[in-house]
Design an enzyme around this catalytic site. Structure first.
Site, PDB file in Angstrom:
ATOM      1  N   CYS A   1       2.811 -21.844 -34.260  1.00  0.00           N
ATOM      2  CA  CYS A   1       3.708 -21.097 -33.368  1.00  0.00           C
ATOM      3  C   CYS A   1       4.586 -20.147 -34.175  1.00  0.00           C
ATOM      4  CB  CYS A   1       4.576 -22.064 -32.573  1.00  0.00           C
ATOM      5  SG  CYS A   1       5.787 -21.251 -31.495  1.00  0.00           S
TER       6      CYS A   1
ATOM      7  N   CYS B   1      12.277 -11.819 -31.979  1.00  0.00           N
ATOM      8  CA  CYS B   1      13.491 -11.312 -32.625  1.00  0.00           C
ATOM      9  C   CYS B   1      13.613  -9.801 -32.419  1.00  0.00           C
ATOM     10  CB  CYS B   1      13.483 -11.645 -34.113  1.00  0.00           C
ATOM     11  SG  CYS B   1      14.986 -11.085 -34.971  1.00  0.00           S
TER      12      CYS B   1
ATOM     13  N   CYS C   1      11.911 -20.908 -28.105  1.00  0.00           N
ATOM     14  CA  CYS C   1      11.305 -22.001 -28.871  1.00  0.00           C
ATOM     15  C   CYS C   1      10.798 -23.120 -27.958  1.00  0.00           C
ATOM     16  CB  CYS C   1      12.326 -22.579 -29.854  1.00  0.00           C
ATOM     17  SG  CYS C   1      11.694 -23.974 -30.815  1.00  0.00           S
TER      18      CYS C   1
ATOM     19  N   CYS D   1      23.331 -14.096 -30.785  1.00  0.00           N
ATOM     20  CA  CYS D   1      22.001 -13.907 -30.191  1.00  0.00           C
ATOM     21  C   CYS D   1      21.295 -15.256 -30.168  1.00  0.00           C
ATOM     22  CB  CYS D   1      21.207 -12.900 -31.012  1.00  0.00           C
ATOM     23  SG  CYS D   1      19.516 -12.616 -30.440  1.00  0.00           S
TER      24      CYS D   1
ATOM     25  N   ASP E   1      30.763 -26.760 -41.119  1.00  0.00           N
ATOM     26  CA  ASP E   1      30.668 -25.310 -41.310  1.00  0.00           C
ATOM     27  C   ASP E   1      31.998 -24.753 -41.812  1.00  0.00           C
ATOM     28  OD1 ASP E   1      29.423 -22.842 -41.303  1.00  0.00           O
ATOM     29  OD2 ASP E   1      29.867 -22.435 -39.200  1.00  0.00           O
TER      30      ASP E   1
ATOM     31  N   CYS F   1       9.440 -17.426 -32.280  1.00  0.00           N
ATOM     32  CA  CYS F   1      10.763 -16.983 -32.722  1.00  0.00           C
ATOM     33  C   CYS F   1      10.664 -15.685 -33.519  1.00  0.00           C
ATOM     34  CB  CYS F   1      11.449 -18.065 -33.538  1.00  0.00           C
ATOM     35  SG  CYS F   1      10.538 -18.623 -35.008  1.00  0.00           S
TER      36      CYS F   1
END
Length: 376
Positions: free
Chosen positions: A208, A215, A265, A258, A151, A211
């Site tokens: 599913c 949110c 999940c 968050c 990253d 998520c």
């Protein structure tokens, strides 16, 4: 180390299966949880990135647009690269309970800090081990060209990890794995060795959409589509300006990042724990109240977050986020009059010395503003 045009010749003569097995075992020895290998072709991911940027969904993350061409082609970033060694490292500390975390979001006085950020900065942890891994490979096969990433550069690491088979893209756009959920970091070593590549995993989200439903700000606008401008992680970390009014109530007590889409999940029932001391929570960040964190001076903030990813946002953004959380606590019917008085007093005492960014959010917190966000 710059990539060489000759080092791959040496590796070519090695038994590929033996080398691949050794790489996997060495990765585990160094603390990584999985290793997969892919080439550098990104397929339609580059086009999707361009469309996402063109729609402005990256918000203030201008660096993503500046380096879009590099992100789309690792060979431009590191000339001579042939393969990407992708590794994962679980970060979930032993004391984390997802149900307790979800309950904590309902406690207006508690501060919610994203799970990954409660310990040491993962950039430092992974980069050190990736460098050690690369040196071990060099000892095994001789000098070769490589560069490590975590990253830390314009690299589409989630897409590369997906292509390598470390997991599949969930509908929240994070990488998911059947054996470890999504609570892991990614790292890469770009090499000039023609290693055998692994196959991608089949997706297992099915119908599913937990998520998407959970949110708070409707940032997951459709399956596999994220508008960063609405995402609380973006708003509290990457966003350098004021937090838009329409999102402040939805932020609740989340002051750094968050985890909602991960906490809900189903695949994270299989999330693996990490015993690495680096990822254990520091300074009671998993239990701290908003007022406790608000009481930190700038020097305390810098000292306590030394070596932490949180320190990178700086004291002003930290206070901005806390002011929003405290404002939401003031508006909540769940806390006592006494607690509200303490919060109001703390905010009022801070106005005189607050910089303009923080002062604006303190003023909002002390107001009777009841605006809410719409997911529409």
């Amino acid at each position: 180390m710059p990539l060489s045009t000759h080092s791959s010749d040496k590796a070519t003569g090695l038994d590929a299966a033996t080398l691949r097995a050794w790489l996997g075992a060495k990765a585990v020895e160094l603390g990584f949880d999985d290793l997969r290998i892919t080439d550098t072709a990104l397929g339609d991911a580059s086009q999707k990135l361009q469309e996402w940027l063109a729609a402005g969904r990256h918000g203030h993350m201008d660096y993503m647009e500046r380096h879009a061409e590099l992100r789309s082609n690792p060979a431009l970033l590191v000339p001579g690269v042939l393969r990407v060694i992708c590794v994962s490292m679980n970060y979930l500390s032993l004391d984390v309970d997802f149900d307790s975390e979800l309950q904590g979001l309902e406690n207006p006085t508690k501060a919610s800090i994203s799970l990954y950020a409660r310990g040491r900065d993962y950039h430092k942890v992974l980069r050190t081990r990736l460098q050690e891994f690369a040196k071990a490979i060099e000892e095994k096969i001789g000098r070769f060209g490589y560069r490590v990433f975590t990253d830390s550069a314009p690299l589409m690491e989630v897409e590369l990890a997906r292509k390598a088979g470390l997991g599949w893209r969930g509908k929240h756009t994070l990488l998911l794995n059947r054996e470890s959920g999504s609570t892991f970091f990614l790292g890469e070593i770009l090499v000039d060795i023609p290693l055998p590549v692994d196959e991608p995993q089949e997706a297992h989200c099915g119908t599913c959409q937990s998520c998407i439903d959970i949110c708070p700000t409707g940032a997951i606008t459709a399956p596999y589509e994220l508008d960063a401008r609405r995402c609380i992680s973006y708003l509290t970390i990457e966003n350098p300006e004021t937090i838009p009014l329409e999102f402040r109530r939805a932020i609740g007590n989340r002051v750094y990042g968050c985890d909602d889409c991960q906490l809900i999940c189903p695949w994270n029932k299989f999330a693996k724990r990490s015993s690495l001391p680096d990822f254990a929570q520091r300074h009671g960040l998993g239990q701290a109240t908003l007022l406790q964190l608000w009481s930190w001076t700038e020097s305390e903030f810098n000292q306590r977050h030394e070596g932490s990813a949180i320190r990178r946002i700086g004291y002003a953004r930290w206070r901005r986020n806390l002011a929003v959380g405290l404002g939401n606590a003031l508006a909540s019917p769940k806390i006592s009059t006494e607690d509200k008085q303490l919060i109001r007093h703390a905010l009022e005492n801070a106005i005189a010395s607050a910089d303009p960014l923080v002062a604006e959010h303190i003023d909002w917190a002390l107001s009777d503003n009841t605006s809410t966000v719409s997911k529409d």
